[in-house]
Design a protein around this motif. Structure first.
Motif, PDB file in Angstrom:
ATOM      1  N   SER A   9      20.935 -70.867 -10.625  1.00 49.01           N
ATOM      2  CA  SER A   9      19.554 -71.328 -10.790  1.00 49.01           C
ATOM      3  C   SER A   9      19.266 -71.619 -12.257  1.00 49.01           C
ATOM      4  CB  SER A   9      18.594 -70.260 -10.265  1.00 49.01           C
ATOM      5  OG  SER A   9      18.811 -70.006  -8.895  1.00 49.01           O
ATOM      6  N   GLN A  11      21.348 -72.491 -14.528  1.00 52.57           N
ATOM      7  CA  GLN A  11      22.048 -73.713 -14.918  1.00 52.57           C
ATOM      8  C   GLN A  11      21.282 -74.945 -14.451  1.00 52.57           C
ATOM      9  OE1 GLN A  11      24.919 -74.049 -16.909  1.00 52.57           O
ATOM     10  NE2 GLN A  11      24.083 -76.126 -16.871  1.00 52.57           N
ATOM     11  N   ASN A  12      20.731 -74.886 -13.225  1.00 53.71           N
ATOM     12  CA  ASN A  12      19.940 -76.008 -12.705  1.00 53.71           C
ATOM     13  C   ASN A  12      18.693 -76.231 -13.555  1.00 53.71           C
ATOM     14  OD1 ASN A  12      21.663 -76.650 -10.574  1.00 53.71           O
ATOM     15  ND2 ASN A  12      20.654 -75.246  -9.164  1.00 53.71           N
ATOM     16  N   ASN A  15      19.674 -77.861 -16.841  1.00 56.48           N
ATOM     17  CA  ASN A  15      19.930 -79.297 -16.667  1.00 56.48           C
ATOM     18  C   ASN A  15      18.623 -80.089 -16.645  1.00 56.48           C
ATOM     19  OD1 ASN A  15      22.668 -78.733 -16.514  1.00 56.48           O
ATOM     20  ND2 ASN A  15      22.719 -78.727 -14.279  1.00 56.48           N
ATOM     21  N   GLU A  81      10.836 -82.146  -9.617  1.00 58.92           N
ATOM     22  CA  GLU A  81      12.259 -81.770  -9.567  1.00 58.92           C
ATOM     23  C   GLU A  81      12.434 -80.285  -9.285  1.00 58.92           C
ATOM     24  OE1 GLU A  81      15.332 -83.080 -11.994  1.00 58.92           O
ATOM     25  OE2 GLU A  81      14.349 -84.925 -12.675  1.00 58.92           O
ATOM     26  N   LEU A  85      14.141 -78.359  -6.014  1.00 59.44           N
ATOM     27  CA  LEU A  85      15.220 -77.376  -6.151  1.00 59.44           C
ATOM     28  C   LEU A  85      14.853 -76.063  -5.457  1.00 59.44           C
ATOM     29  CD1 LEU A  85      16.279 -77.971  -9.876  1.00 59.44           C
ATOM     30  CD2 LEU A  85      17.743 -78.259  -7.861  1.00 59.44           C
ATOM     31  N   GLY A  90      18.090 -74.325  -4.574  1.00 55.95           N
ATOM     32  CA  GLY A  90      18.793 -74.474  -5.842  1.00 55.95           C
ATOM     33  C   GLY A  90      18.278 -73.562  -6.934  1.00 55.95           C
TER      34      GLY A  90
END
Length: 264
Positions: A9, A11-12, A15, A81, A85, A90
């Motif tokens: 999570s 890392q998402n 990004n 976004e 997720l 995500g």
């Protein structure tokens, strides 16, 4: 909320932060605000994103710098976004470590709500603790050592406040406004709601047989329609107040007004 995101999570979120050119801390704070409503809305105060602001799924975005359209577009893009997720799994919190406490509950740091899993939000006010589980539609409340678990139905609880009087010292809000706990089904625990007065069967038995007269059927459709119209017009009045205070632009007000009137 003392919660930690999983490594995937984080890392998402990193990004997303890199794509929009904002800090990971800002994205993390925004994500936590979205998690409280399962990704449907967010109220936040993040200096990097213009201070206080609000986002709602479906197109409503407000930022502190109300005339900064670029900032408004950035906040909307971030929320869309991150919301996607969250809904796709995500972004998730790490589960609490399972430890048996004296009541037999599996707990992390004070997991008093039993086996409901990991909450989206927890807190405590005036001796009353609460835990909100948006993903499974549950609200757990602990008061005076007793735990009650409610089915939240279609309410997406996103706010908690202090209540004067009533059975509990906290109040909750959802997309429909203040949540009336007396209307929510109780899944487990003690029902602290007022009980109806007992019926005296002796009095009923001595009553004469009632005479029923045929009545015309009630048109509940008009009643429901009137209630819907009243609710929509109240929302339009609130939006007009925001417009008059320059919190909403004229264009945003007209778009939202047209959307609400389209529901009639």
């Amino acid at each position: 909320m003392n919660a930690i995101f999983t490594d995937a999570s984080f890392q998402n979120m990193t990004n997303v932060a890199n794509r929009y050119g904002v800090s990971v801390n800002a994205v993390t704070d925004l994500t936590q605000a979205l998690m409280r409503s399962n990704g449907t809305m967010a109220q936040f105060n993040i200096s990097e994103l213009g201070g206080g602001g609000q986002w709602m799924q479906g197109g409503m975005t407000m930022v502190g710098d109300m005339f900064n359209n670029q900032l408004k577009s950035t906040v909307d893009g971030l929320c869309v976004e991150l919301s996607n997720l969250i809904n796709q799994g995500g972004i998730q919190y790490k589960p609490l470590p399972k430890v048996e406490n004296q009541n037999g509950f599996q707990a992390g740091s004070g997991n008093w709500w039993g086996n409901l899993g990991f909450p989206n939000s927890t807190g405590s006010q005036n001796g009353t603790s609460y835990a909100i589980f948006s993903n499974i539609g549950r609200l757990a409340i602990q008061q005076n050592g007793k735990v009650t678990v409610f089915d939240t139905l279609d309410n997406q609880i996103g706010g908690v406040g202090q209540q004067q009087g009533g059975n509990y010292s906290v109040t909750f809000t959802s997309q429909y406004g203040t949540v009336d706990l007396n209307t929510l089904p109780i899944v487990s625990g003690e029902d602290n709601r007022p009980k109806p007065a007992p019926v005296n069967n002796n009095i009923i038995q001595n009553q004469p047989e009632p005479i029923f007269e045929e009545q015309a059927p009630v048109n509940t459709g008009n009643t429901n329609s009137s209630a819907l119209e009243e609710d929509i017009f109240m929302k339009i009045e609130k939006l007009a107040t925001l417009r008059n205070k320059d919190i909403l632009s004229v264009e945003e007000f007209e778009n939202k007004k047209a959307e609400l009137l389209g529901r009639l």
